[in-house]
Design a protein around this motif. Structure first.
Motif, mmCIF file in Angstrom:
data_model
loop_
_atom_site.group_PDB
_atom_site.id
_atom_site.type_symbol
_atom_site.label_atom_id
_atom_site.label_comp_id
_atom_site.label_asym_id
_atom_site.label_seq_id
_atom_site.Cartn_x
_atom_site.Cartn_y
_atom_site.Cartn_z
ATOM 1 N N ASP A 117 3.764 89.262 48.038
ATOM 2 C CA ASP A 117 3.454 89.918 46.766
ATOM 3 C C ASP A 117 2.941 88.901 45.751
ATOM 4 O O ASP A 117 2.014 89.184 44.988
ATOM 5 N N GLY A 118 3.535 87.714 45.753
ATOM 6 C CA GLY A 118 3.078 86.647 44.870
ATOM 7 C C GLY A 118 1.653 86.219 45.197
ATOM 8 O O GLY A 118 0.843 85.967 44.294
ATOM 9 N N TYR A 119 1.314 86.153 46.486
ATOM 10 C CA TYR A 119 -0.052 85.821 46.885
ATOM 11 C C TYR A 119 -1.020 86.898 46.415
ATOM 12 O O TYR A 119 -2.140 86.602 45.990
ATOM 13 N N ASP A 120 -0.603 88.173 46.513
ATOM 14 C CA ASP A 120 -1.451 89.266 46.018
ATOM 15 C C ASP A 120 -1.738 89.081 44.527
ATOM 16 O O ASP A 120 -2.876 89.225 44.079
ATOM 17 N N GLN A 121 -0.709 88.762 43.777
ATOM 18 C CA GLN A 121 -0.880 88.549 42.333
ATOM 19 C C GLN A 121 -1.768 87.340 42.062
ATOM 20 O O GLN A 121 -2.640 87.377 41.197
ATOM 21 N N GLN A 122 -1.541 86.273 42.810
ATOM 22 C CA GLN A 122 -2.332 85.058 42.628
ATOM 23 C C GLN A 122 -3.808 85.338 42.917
ATOM 24 O O GLN A 122 -4.685 84.903 42.178
ATOM 25 N N ARG A 123 -4.068 86.083 43.986
ATOM 26 C CA ARG A 123 -5.456 86.406 44.332
ATOM 27 C C ARG A 123 -6.123 87.172 43.195
ATOM 28 O O ARG A 123 -7.262 86.884 42.822
ATOM 29 N N ALA A 124 -5.413 88.148 42.637
ATOM 30 C CA ALA A 124 -5.973 88.934 41.535
ATOM 31 C C ALA A 124 -6.292 88.047 40.327
ATOM 32 O O ALA A 124 -7.270 88.296 39.619
ATOM 33 N N GLN A 125 -5.497 87.007 40.127
ATOM 34 C CA GLN A 125 -5.694 86.123 38.973
ATOM 35 C C GLN A 125 -6.837 85.135 39.171
ATOM 36 O O GLN A 125 -7.479 84.730 38.206
#
Length: 164
Positions: A117-125
């Protein structure tokens, strides 16, 4: 990391923490010791702030870029090393209680889900600012975490169907 621009050791630590630190673990002391060694070898330059805390900023040299290019061109044939404490504990699970096994599976499932989930957020950023290759490393990290997350979820389901 200096190929992306000059930085102090602290800034390198920040860059690494947001990027390669997700898949390449090393001591933070390296980020303070290694730049000085690279400067002595002529691969980076070092400038020291005149006043204040006398921060040192490092920048890659042409010779450093050549050394980076040479390293990137070297074959990479070694096996990927997996060091997963959860898997190690599962391997020795015959000596654990059923509650310990269930807790292990639940904790590992949650941990990998949170990381993915953190990687998903990081990708979006970072999608708009990261280069193609940085995004590919993030993609593999995300795929890895989702796969391992699913392994532990399946294992939890198996424990529900067939308790130890």
């Amino acid at each position: 990391m200096l190929s992306y621009g000059p930085a102090t050791s602290y800034e390198l630590k920040q860059r690494v923490g947001r990027t390669v630190g997700n898949f390449w673990a090393f001591a933070h002391s390296q980020l303070y010791d290694e730049p000085a060694r690279l400067a002595a070898a002529g691969l980076v330059t070092q400038t020291t702030e005149k006043g204040g805390r006398r921060k040192r900023t490092y920048a890659i040299t042409d010779e450093g870029r050549k050394a980076l290019a040479d390293w990137l061109a070297e074959p990479t044939l070694e096996q990927t090393e997996v060091r997963d404490t959860g898997l190690l504990k599962l391997f020795f699970g015959v000596s654990a209680t059923p509650d310990d096994i269930r807790r292990l599976a639940r904790d590992r499932y949650r941990s990998h889900r949170a990381r993915a989930d953190g990687y998903d957020q990081q990708r979006a950023q970072i999608e708009a600012v990261a280069d193609r290759w940085q995004l590919k490393t993030l993609e593999l990290g995300l795929r890895y975490e989702r796969t391992v997350e699913q392994f532990w979820k399946d294992f939890l389901d198996e424990l529900d169907r067939d308790p130890p």
